[in-house]
Design an enzyme around this catalytic site. Structure first.
Site, PDB file in Angstrom:
ATOM      1  N   LYS A 118     -21.698  15.226  49.048  1.00 27.05           N
ATOM      2  CA  LYS A 118     -21.236  16.314  49.902  1.00 27.05           C
ATOM      3  C   LYS A 118     -22.366  17.327  50.060  1.00 27.05           C
ATOM      4  O   LYS A 118     -22.953  17.776  49.089  1.00 27.05           O
ATOM      5  CB  LYS A 118     -20.003  16.980  49.268  1.00 27.05           C
ATOM      6  CG  LYS A 118     -19.189  17.840  50.218  1.00 27.05           C
ATOM      7  CD  LYS A 118     -17.877  18.252  49.578  1.00 27.05           C
ATOM      8  CE  LYS A 118     -17.040  19.073  50.557  1.00 27.05           C
ATOM      9  NZ  LYS A 118     -15.749  19.490  49.956  1.00 27.05           N
ATOM     10  N   GLU A 127       1.329  17.210  47.543  1.00 24.02           N
ATOM     11  CA  GLU A 127       2.260  18.340  47.607  1.00 24.02           C
ATOM     12  C   GLU A 127       3.668  17.966  47.160  1.00 24.02           C
ATOM     13  O   GLU A 127       4.342  18.757  46.501  1.00 24.02           O
ATOM     14  CB  GLU A 127       2.305  18.893  49.034  1.00 24.02           C
ATOM     15  CG  GLU A 127       1.014  19.563  49.488  1.00 24.02           C
ATOM     16  CD  GLU A 127      -0.007  18.604  50.058  1.00 24.02           C
ATOM     17  OE1 GLU A 127      -1.100  19.049  50.455  1.00 24.02           O
ATOM     18  OE2 GLU A 127       0.292  17.382  50.116  1.00 24.02           O
ATOM     19  N   ARG A 181       5.040  19.555  53.680  1.00 27.25           N
ATOM     20  CA  ARG A 181       4.966  18.171  53.225  1.00 27.25           C
ATOM     21  C   ARG A 181       5.860  17.936  52.010  1.00 27.25           C
ATOM     22  O   ARG A 181       6.167  16.796  51.683  1.00 27.25           O
ATOM     23  CB  ARG A 181       3.520  17.810  52.876  1.00 27.25           C
ATOM     24  CG  ARG A 181       2.523  18.212  53.940  1.00 27.25           C
ATOM     25  CD  ARG A 181       1.128  17.703  53.647  1.00 27.25           C
ATOM     26  NE  ARG A 181       0.947  16.353  54.153  1.00 27.25           N
ATOM     27  CZ  ARG A 181      -0.194  15.686  54.089  1.00 27.25           C
ATOM     28  NH1 ARG A 181      -1.251  16.236  53.530  1.00 27.25           N
ATOM     29  NH2 ARG A 181      -0.297  14.473  54.569  1.00 27.25           N
TER      30      ARG A 181
END
Length: 702
Positions: A333, A424, A452
């Site tokens: 990243k 979630e 969610r």
């Protein structure tokens, strides 16, 4: 400033790191013109360019078709130019940063090998799709990303035919891609489908549901797992450890020219280590025995996601393998930008570079803005303060430790902190399970992501009347992240749920005390607060408890104009959350308009609670002769807090509502496009000018 590197650096694993070198992987790839055996070294950068870099090759790429004539060396040059352009553009616009730098080579390889848009390329989340936007005709508009009427922060179907699926929430790409694959099969199309999903997004439950179904359907689906050991912060959990094991084993499942698997040493491993490990091949966990293969995928990897020739070879072979296929690549990243490689969490996203460093240093202390606390900081401060006096407090987050302001708490109370990754649904039910015993869970979750876990909120928490507190961040409009991240539906979907108490603080101090109130309340509670900073109100300590369901009259304004004084009309502004400040400013503005036949009196009410609603105060206002009741909320009008007031007036006031003028001010029945938060409020008529105008029209119509 740029530097050059003769090698790429693979993703950091928890206990093992090695330098990688370039590998000649061109034998099985059809690259037009000459094939380069030893790729040119990747350019590295240590500063973000403040002027547009010279990118002669990138400037010729207006669609993926323009990639096809390029030879391998030109593709490598393109990767350097694209990375530098992304650095420049991100500095101009702000936005997601590290993930985009990490997929430059992968994006080029996929668009080179696929026939998009006929072939379908599906991105997960969209944090990594900036390079994709550049290569698909949006290069010169990239600096407008996240700004009003500019490019969206994420792929969006209405923006480009190359954006096959709108994203913003994680873990959707495999399900969407599988749907496309099955539809193409039904249509008897030979188009291919490729999905790119990060290791963080792969922790979402629906990603595994889709993997399972892809095998069941024997779908022709290429899944590229971009493994950078990160979501926003570091990836965690058993799945992350499994990926780390695949990396640390030192082996890979290579793919032959015929698409067959072949267990080999990873090419960047030093020869001495390869020889040392060879004798122990039968005694170590082999990458051939992995989760993906176990459920029925053809697995290949892990491969260096920054080695473009290798990616071209591997993906060219993999795209022609029938059935569900997963190619595992590891990336860094922030690749190519040295500060981001060193601190990928900090560089997940960046703000605009508005000034040169010298100008920033020269800025006088007098002109620096007053530092205000973010609401997420208030939440984190409350967690630490409360945990200091109550060891039953347990804090849970679905992969949003930094964003939710929980870093300090996690450091101080590691045994009371649970980051469950991007899951979630699991986070909510985990809290419910904890609440059945002698602990007190708090779930820190963004409004848009609680959507969610809605079934779990109802079935697992509220139905059982369990003692769980929800700290709901990013409630309301969220500015540049746009409609995918807007938290404008939570009041509607929560207030209809029995056993759930909902608080809406107007400022930082009230947020702190409402968190304390809801924490101490025995039952399911939610405190919703906005993104960003508050008005700068100082937090008073120690924490106190407010009366549940009790609103506060913040101000009462009497008309000074004689014409208004003689008017019998009275206006009550019932404001929820930060709209209390807007209501107060609008009331002052309205009373100052001497040419308006307006109300003789305005009361500004900080409602503080959506559920239970302070109906007693509403009754008192009506009894005092208030003729107009206006509700204000940064939430959808349909089903929101204003609807709660309407329902009460309709069902409990014995027809007196017929004498009232009632108006709900909020967000209309539409998705609000991205832009700054102030621009969004203005577009919705929720800024001071917009609210004042609506109130003015209300009385002008009398």
């Amino acid at each position: 400033m740029q530097q050059y590197s003769n090698s790429t650096k693979p993703k950091p694993a928890p206990s093992h790191q090695m330098d990688s070198s370039s590998v000649d992987s061109s034998a099985d790839v059809a690259i037009s013109e000459s094939v380069v055996n030893k790729p040119t070294a990747m350019r590295l950068f240590s500063e973000i360019p403040t002027s547009r870099p010279t990118t002669p090759l990138l400037d010729t790429i207006n669609s993926p078709a323009d990639l096809k004539p390029l030879n391998q060396q030109q593709l490598l040059t393109l990767a350097d130019e694209l990375r530098e352009y992304l650095l420049y553009s991100a500095g101009q616009s702000g936005g997601h940063f590290g993930a985009n730098l990490g997929v430059v080579e992968l994006t080029i390889a996929l668009h080179y090998l696929l026939d998009t848009p006929k072939d379908k390329l599906v991105w997960d989340v969209g944090h990594q799709a900036y390079a994709h936007k550049v290569l698909t005709g949006r290069r010169d508009r990239l600096s407008t990303i996240r700004s009003k009427q500019g490019l969206t922060a994420f792929p969006e179907r209405q923006e480009s035919e190359y954006d096959t699926f709108g994203v913003g929430h994680s873990s959707t790409s495999i399900s969407a891609g599988l749907g496309m694959s099955l539809a193409l099969r039904h249509l008897k199309s030979d188009a291919k489908v490729a999905c790119v999903i990060g290791d963080g997004a792969m922790t979402g439950g629906m990603a595994f549901e889709a993997l399972n179904d892809a095998v069941q359907q024997d779908a022709d689906l290429l899944v590229v797992l971009n493994d950078n050991d990160m979501s926003i912060s570091c990836s965690i959990g058993g799945f992350s450890r499994h990926l780390a094991m695949l990396w640390e084993s030192g082996y890979q499942v290579d793919i032959t020219a015929k698409g067959k698997p072949k267990l080999t040493h990873r090419p960047e491993m030093p020869l001495s280590e390869r020889r040392a490990r060879h004798s122990a091949l039968r005694d170590i966990p082999k990458v051939a025995d992995n989760l993906f293969k176990a459920i029925g995928f053809s697995y290949f990897g892990p491969f260096d996601g920054h080695d473009l020739p290798e990616l071209l070879r591997v993906l060219e072979c993999a795209k022609n393998v029938s059935g569900p296929v997963l190619v595992h690549v590891y990336t860094t990243k922030g690749k190519g930008f040295i500060p981001a490689e060193g601190d990928p969490v900090k560089y997940h996203a960046i703000s605009k570079i508005l000034q040169q460093p010298e100008a920033q240093q020269a800025q006088s202390e007098a002109t620096k803005p007053v530092v205000k606390k973010k609401y997420s900081q208030v939440f984190g401060e409350f967690l630490c303060d409360k945990a200091a006096v109550d060891n039953k407090l347990i804090a849970i987050t679905p992969a949003m430790e930094e964003g939710s302001g929980m870093t300090e708490f996690a450091q101080q109370y590691p045994e009371q902190f649970f980051d469950v990754a991007i899951a979630e649904q699991h986070a909510v039910t985990l809290a419910a399970g904890m609440a059945t015993l002698d602990v007190k869970p708090i779930v820190a979750i963004y409004s848009t992501f609680l959507q969610r876990g809605y079934d779990q909120l109802i079935h697992d928490v509220a139905l059982q009347n369990l003692d769980v507190t929800f700290g709901i961040d990013r409630a309301g409009l969220v500015g540049e992240d746009g409609a995918t991240h807007a938290g404008v539906f939570d009041l509607a979907y929560m207030r209809c749920v029995p056993n759930l108490v909902i608080a809406t603080p107007k400022d930082e101090n009230e947020c702190y005390h409402l968190l304390n109130t809801c924490y101490d309340y025995k039952g399911a509670t939610a405190v919703r607060y906005p993104r960003g900073t508050g008005p700068g109100v100082e937090i008073t300590k120690p924490a106190q408890n407010y009366e549940v369901g009790k609103a506060v009259v913040d101000a009462v304004y009497q008309a000074q104009d004689s014409a208004q004084n003689s008017n019998s009309q009275k206006l009550a502004l019932l404001a929820f959350g930060p709209m209390a400040a807007t209501a107060d400013a609008a009331a002052k503005a309205l009373m100052a308009e001497t040419d308006l036949q307006g109300p003789a009196e305005i009361s500004v009410v900080n409602m503080r609670w959506v559920k239970p609603l302070d109906t007693q105060l509403i009754d008192e206002l009506i009894a005092k002769g208030y003729t107009h009741i206006v509700t204000l909320e940064e939430h959808a009008v349909m089903g929101g807090a204003g609807s709660a007031v309407n329902e009460y007036l309709l069902n409990h006031t014995s027809g007196i509502e017929q004498q009232l003028d009632i108006k709900n001010i909020g967000i209309a029945d539409e998705f609000i496009a991205h832009g700054s938060h102030d621009e969004q409020l203005a577009d919705c008529g929720l800024d001071v000018a917009g609210v004042t105008s609506q109130l003015r029209r209300l009385f002008a119509a009398q």
